[in-house]
Write an enzyme that holds these catalytic residues in place. Structure first.
Site, PDB file in Angstrom:
ATOM      1  N   GLU A  45       1.088  -0.843  -0.397  1.00 24.39           N
ATOM      2  CA  GLU A  45       0.110   0.026   0.247  1.00 24.39           C
ATOM      3  C   GLU A  45       0.662   1.283   0.162  1.00 24.39           C
ATOM      4  OE1 GLU A  45      -2.879  -0.185   2.853  1.00 24.39           O
ATOM      5  OE2 GLU A  45      -3.879   1.509   2.905  1.00 24.39           O
ATOM      6  N   ASN A 193     -12.460  -1.112  -0.618  1.00 25.73           N
ATOM      7  CA  ASN A 193     -11.350  -1.254   0.033  1.00 25.73           C
ATOM      8  C   ASN A 193     -12.285  -1.538   1.483  1.00 25.73           C
ATOM      9  OD1 ASN A 193      -8.956  -3.054   1.858  1.00 25.73           O
ATOM     10  ND2 ASN A 193      -9.619  -0.596   2.410  1.00 25.73           N
ATOM     11  N   GLU A 194     -12.451  -2.356   2.460  1.00 23.27           N
ATOM     12  CA  GLU A 194     -12.998  -2.089   4.271  1.00 23.27           C
ATOM     13  C   GLU A 194     -14.634  -0.507   3.844  1.00 23.27           C
ATOM     14  OE1 GLU A 194     -10.111  -0.795   6.712  1.00 23.27           O
ATOM     15  OE2 GLU A 194      -9.524  -3.014   6.408  1.00 23.27           O
ATOM     16  N   TYR A 262      -6.665  -8.745  11.416  1.00 24.36           N
ATOM     17  CA  TYR A 262      -4.922  -8.446  11.857  1.00 24.36           C
ATOM     18  C   TYR A 262      -5.468  -9.432  13.218  1.00 24.36           C
ATOM     19  CZ  TYR A 262      -4.456  -5.359   7.925  1.00 24.36           C
ATOM     20  OH  TYR A 262      -4.072  -4.855   6.755  1.00 24.36           O
ATOM     21  N   GLU A 317      -6.464  -8.927   3.202  1.00 29.67           N
ATOM     22  CA  GLU A 317      -5.058  -8.442   4.299  1.00 29.67           C
ATOM     23  C   GLU A 317      -5.061  -9.067   5.750  1.00 29.67           C
ATOM     24  OE1 GLU A 317      -6.090  -4.743   5.841  1.00 29.67           O
ATOM     25  OE2 GLU A 317      -6.324  -4.030   3.490  1.00 29.67           O
ATOM     26  N   GLN A 366       1.814  -5.936   5.169  1.00 25.78           N
ATOM     27  CA  GLN A 366       2.236  -5.591   4.075  1.00 25.78           C
ATOM     28  C   GLN A 366       3.690  -5.692   3.483  1.00 25.78           C
ATOM     29  OE1 GLN A 366       1.407  -1.911   3.522  1.00 25.78           O
ATOM     30  NE2 GLN A 366      -1.211  -2.500   3.941  1.00 25.78           N
TER      31      GLN A 366
HETATM   32  O1  AHR Z   1      -3.166  -2.221   6.672  1.00 31.57           O
HETATM   33  C1  AHR Z   1      -3.095  -1.277   6.905  1.00 31.57           C
HETATM   34  C2  AHR Z   1      -4.778  -0.829   6.792  1.00 31.57           C
HETATM   35  O2  AHR Z   1      -5.336  -1.780   7.378  1.00 31.57           O
HETATM   36  C3  AHR Z   1      -5.392  -1.127   5.295  1.00 31.57           C
HETATM   37  O3  AHR Z   1      -5.401   0.345   4.273  1.00 31.57           O
HETATM   38  C4  AHR Z   1      -6.676  -0.640   5.844  1.00 31.57           C
HETATM   39  O4  AHR Z   1      -7.780  -2.144   4.589  1.00 31.57           O
HETATM   40  C5  AHR Z   1      -6.814  -1.885   7.019  1.00 31.57           C
HETATM   41  O5  AHR Z   1      -7.756  -1.286   8.121  1.00 31.57           O
END
Ligand code: AHR
Length: 510
Positions: A45, A193-194, A262, A317, A366
């Site tokens: 990103e 995205n999101e 995450y 992600e 990432q």
């Molecule tokens: O990876 C960092 C961020 O995490 C991304 O931009 C977003 O899609 C997610 O919230």
């Protein structure tokens, strides 16, 4: 006589108290799915030093060797991972990005302020051509994440035409003018995205309608690459989101639904990447292991609406997320990477392998200098993180056939399953078994029952270090690297081994 009786008692009680092996059955099932190599994908990103000052140092850079501005050392390291796909340009950035600003003569390109990530002003010098040419160089499928939040349907379909159309058309002609004759044939397209958050704060119902509109216009023109449309998916356990998409979007308009998850212990206090204590380690693992539950439940919903399995699940992600290192300039989301990250990557990848029937792609967040990166850079220096080595050890599973595994009476670490396993057989007949012991203190005796598989010899590699907090630094870049593992014994259809505390092992059987 008395002496022998005593010795006998001692040996007997030692055996009684000796830890029982955890038994894992590994079988072969002709119906089991192939583990899509796309599970081993990455994400880059425009954020902190991921693209600018990370991957891309500029075509004019005479100090750091590069190909069209992308660092050669990174290209080489990524090639060794066989990276199958790369997602770009975001993340949250994607829903602010206007791709037309990043093509054509660099001096004419407008700037963009990166509103989500530090408010830095970017000059749009890294754009569509740079990204797609890099993917070609790496042999990776590009995954373009398109702007729905602040873009238009026309902008997206123009991007599809620019990258994929071979005939005469305004966008294909513009691409040729900008120096690229043949289309890149981009297959994977994310539609926002999101969208429940930074991509527009939409409700699931509203996004489902918007998605239908975008997806209708995306398929290419006759003869062009078939596009694979990915709906912006749920976060963690938002099952309502997945249910709504599966119910409200006709399945011929949607090839995959995404999921983001995450390993974060607390969004308002994520804790340090290196100097974490036992409690934080436990919480990180608790979070990381939730991937199993989330994937299982999202798949259950998908199965309900799509029993034939036409729509895939993409975890586009995932990774560990801690507090950024404060001393790094423009180190937005820059964090170090330790054995804790090895534990996270190993267990999560095992989950993806074991759910290969529906999980067809995943993207580690990432790739460079951001979150659970495989590569960190500091000006001309570059290091491979412990997570890089996990991806390298696990690449043997790419496109291999899953061998179902069943753990009998797993040992627990504070209530969490301590052992995680996945196994596969590749097209040459080699079997690979990956094992992770997340227990920070205790080694674990394991017996693998492979009686149905024809294995005559075994070897392996182990990734661990003295402390959970160990990491690779620019001064000590090889502190955490895989070592040969000689502790696996093969006898009568069984492999016995002791998996050291906080370690990851990949065995190869032939
Ligand atoms: O990876 C960092 C961020 O995490 C991304 O931009 C977003 O899609 C997610 O919230």
């Amino acid at each position: 006589m008395k002496y022998f009786a005593l010795l006998f008692c001692l040996i007997f009680s030692m055996q009684l108290f000796a830890q029982q092996s955890v038994v894992v059955q590994i079988t072969e099932d002709s119906n089991s799915p192939q583990i899509s190599k796309q599970i081993y994908g990455h994400f880059a990103e425009h954020l902190g030093r991921c693209i600018y000052e990370g991957l891309y140092v500029g075509e004019e850079n005479k100090i750091i060797p590069n190909t069209d501005g992308v660092r050669n050392d990174i290209i080489e390291a990524l090639k060794e991972l066989n990276i199958p796909n790369l997602r770009w340009p975001g993340g949250c950035f994607a829903d602010t990005y206007h791709w037309k600003d990043g093509v054509g003569p660099k001096e004419d390109r407008p700037t963009i302020v990166n509103r989500w990530w530090g408010g830095t002003t970017e000059d749009n010098s890294f754009g569509t051509h740079n990204f797609l040419n890099l993917c070609e160089e790496l042999g990776a499928e590009p995954y373009l994440s398109a702007n729905v939040g602040s873009g238009t349907v026309q902008e997206l379909i123009d991007w599809v035409q620019y990258t994929n159309h071979d005939g005469i058309s305004p966008m294909a002609d513009w691409r040729r003018e900008n120096g690229r004759e043949k289309p890149w044939k981009v297959k994977y397209w994310g539609v926002g995205n999101e969208t429940w958050g930074c991509g527009g704060n939409m409700t699931a119902e509203y996004y489902a309608d918007i998605y239908r509109q975008y997806a209708t216009f995306m398929p290419g023109w006759s003869g062009d690459t078939e596009v694979y449309r990915i709906a912006s998916g749920a976060s963690e356990d938002d099952y309502h989101w997945t249910e709504t998409l599966m119910k409200n979007v006709p399945h011929h308009l949607m090839e995959a639904v995404a999921l983001h998850d995450y390993a974060v212990i607390d969004w308002s206090n994520k804790g340090p990447s290196v100097n974490f204590d036992d409690e934080v380690y436990f919480k990180s693992m608790e979070q990381a292991l939730k991937m199993e539950e989330y994937v299982t439940k999202h798949i259950e919903i998908m199965d309900k609406y799509d029993p034939e399995g036409k729509v895939d699940l993409f975890v586009d992600e995932w990774g560990g997320w801690y507090d950024a290192e404060p001393e790094v300039k423009n180190g937005v989301l820059y964090q170090q990477n330790t054995i804790r990250d090895v534990m996270i990557a190993g267990t999560v990848l095992n989950t993806f392998n074991n759910h290969a029937r529906r999980v067809k792609m995943a993207n580690l967040a990432q790739m460079v200098n951001v979150l659970q990166a495989v590569i960190l850079t500091d000006e001309e220096k570059m290091i491979k993180t412990p997570t890089y080595h996990v991806m390298h050890m696990y690449k043997v599973h790419q496109d291999a056939r899953l061998l179902p595994s069943k753990i009998d009476k797993n040992i627990t670490f504070r209530g969490l399953p301590a052992l995680s396993v996945s196994a596969s057989k590749d097209e040459t007949g080699k079997v690979h078994i990956s094992l992770v012991n997340i227990d920070p203190e205790n080694e674990m005796p394991v017996e693998l029952d492979i009686s149905g598989l024809e294995i005559k010899s075994i070897n392996g590699q182990v990734l661990t270090s003295d402390k959970l907090q160990d990491y690779n630094s620019f001064d000590d870049p090889e502190k955490v690297t895989p070592k040969e593992f000689k502790g696996a014994k093969l006898k009568k259809g069984k492999i016995s081994l002791t998996v050291p505390a906080h370690s990851l092992i990949v065995l190869q059987g032939k």
